[in-house]
Write a protein that holds these residues in place. Sequence first.
Motif, PDB file in Angstrom:
ATOM      1  N   MET A  34      23.131  14.535  -7.619  1.00 58.23           N
ATOM      2  CA  MET A  34      24.391  14.008  -7.185  1.00 58.23           C
ATOM      3  C   MET A  34      25.293  15.178  -6.811  1.00 58.23           C
ATOM      4  N   SER A  35      26.006  15.043  -5.751  1.00 61.32           N
ATOM      5  CA  SER A  35      26.853  16.137  -5.294  1.00 61.32           C
ATOM      6  C   SER A  35      28.166  16.166  -6.073  1.00 61.32           C
ATOM      7  N   VAL A  36      28.837  17.286  -5.988  1.00 56.60           N
ATOM      8  CA  VAL A  36      30.119  17.456  -6.676  1.00 56.60           C
ATOM      9  C   VAL A  36      31.138  16.461  -6.136  1.00 56.60           C
ATOM     10  N   ARG A  37      31.128  16.255  -4.847  1.00 57.17           N
ATOM     11  CA  ARG A  37      32.073  15.316  -4.228  1.00 57.17           C
ATOM     12  C   ARG A  37      31.859  13.903  -4.781  1.00 57.17           C
ATOM     13  N   THR A  38      30.618  13.491  -4.919  1.00 59.86           N
ATOM     14  CA  THR A  38      30.315  12.162  -5.452  1.00 59.86           C
ATOM     15  C   THR A  38      30.790  12.041  -6.892  1.00 59.86           C
ATOM     16  N   CYS A  39      30.575  13.068  -7.686  1.00 57.34           N
ATOM     17  CA  CYS A  39      31.018  13.053  -9.081  1.00 57.34           C
ATOM     18  C   CYS A  39      32.539  12.957  -9.175  1.00 57.34           C
ATOM     19  N   ILE A  40      33.233  13.680  -8.318  1.00 58.10           N
ATOM     20  CA  ILE A  40      34.689  13.643  -8.323  1.00 58.10           C
ATOM     21  C   ILE A  40      35.188  12.255  -7.925  1.00 58.10           C
ATOM     22  N   VAL A  41      34.568  11.667  -6.907  1.00 58.90           N
ATOM     23  CA  VAL A  41      34.965  10.325  -6.473  1.00 58.90           C
ATOM     24  C   VAL A  41      34.712   9.312  -7.582  1.00 58.90           C
ATOM     25  N   LEU A  42      33.547   9.380  -8.222  1.00 64.63           N
ATOM     26  CA  LEU A  42      33.244   8.455  -9.307  1.00 64.63           C
ATOM     27  C   LEU A  42      34.204   8.647 -10.483  1.00 64.63           C
ATOM     28  N   GLY A  43      34.540   9.880 -10.787  1.00 63.08           N
ATOM     29  CA  GLY A  43      35.496  10.152 -11.861  1.00 63.08           C
ATOM     30  C   GLY A  43      36.866   9.588 -11.554  1.00 63.08           C
ATOM     31  N   CYS A  44      37.313   9.752 -10.321  1.00 64.64           N
ATOM     32  CA  CYS A  44      38.615   9.202  -9.913  1.00 64.64           C
ATOM     33  C   CYS A  44      38.604   7.680  -9.957  1.00 64.64           C
ATOM     34  N   LEU A  45      37.509   7.065  -9.528  1.00 66.69           N
ATOM     35  CA  LEU A  45      37.401   5.605  -9.587  1.00 66.69           C
ATOM     36  C   LEU A  45      37.422   5.103 -11.029  1.00 66.69           C
ATOM     37  N   ALA A  46      36.717   5.801 -11.915  1.00 69.05           N
ATOM     38  CA  ALA A  46      36.701   5.406 -13.318  1.00 69.05           C
ATOM     39  C   ALA A  46      38.099   5.539 -13.934  1.00 69.05           C
ATOM     40  N   ALA A  47      38.803   6.618 -13.604  1.00 67.85           N
ATOM     41  CA  ALA A  47      40.162   6.814 -14.115  1.00 67.85           C
ATOM     42  C   ALA A  47      41.100   5.736 -13.591  1.00 67.85           C
ATOM     43  N   ALA A  48      40.991   5.393 -12.312  1.00 68.72           N
ATOM     44  CA  ALA A  48      41.838   4.351 -11.728  1.00 68.72           C
ATOM     45  C   ALA A  48      41.545   2.992 -12.355  1.00 68.72           C
TER      46      ALA A  48
END
Length: 57
Positions: free
Chosen positions: A1-15
């Motif tokens: 998984m790319s860093v960008r995907t991890c960041i997007v998933l983390g932001c979605l989980a936080a939201a």
Amino acid sequence: MSVRTCIVLGCLAAALGASLRLAVPVRPVDGTYRAVVRDVLAQRRALVEQGIRREAP
């Protein structure tokens, strides 16, 4: 998984977490709940003490 995907998933989980926290009311702990927790902890302490006494000669 790319860093960008991890960041997007983390932001979605936080939201999602923030929106759930705002949308779902949180009830304060009442006296009945505290009494149940106190009883359960007392039972666990009693079991632990019995186990310790059983092991000691």
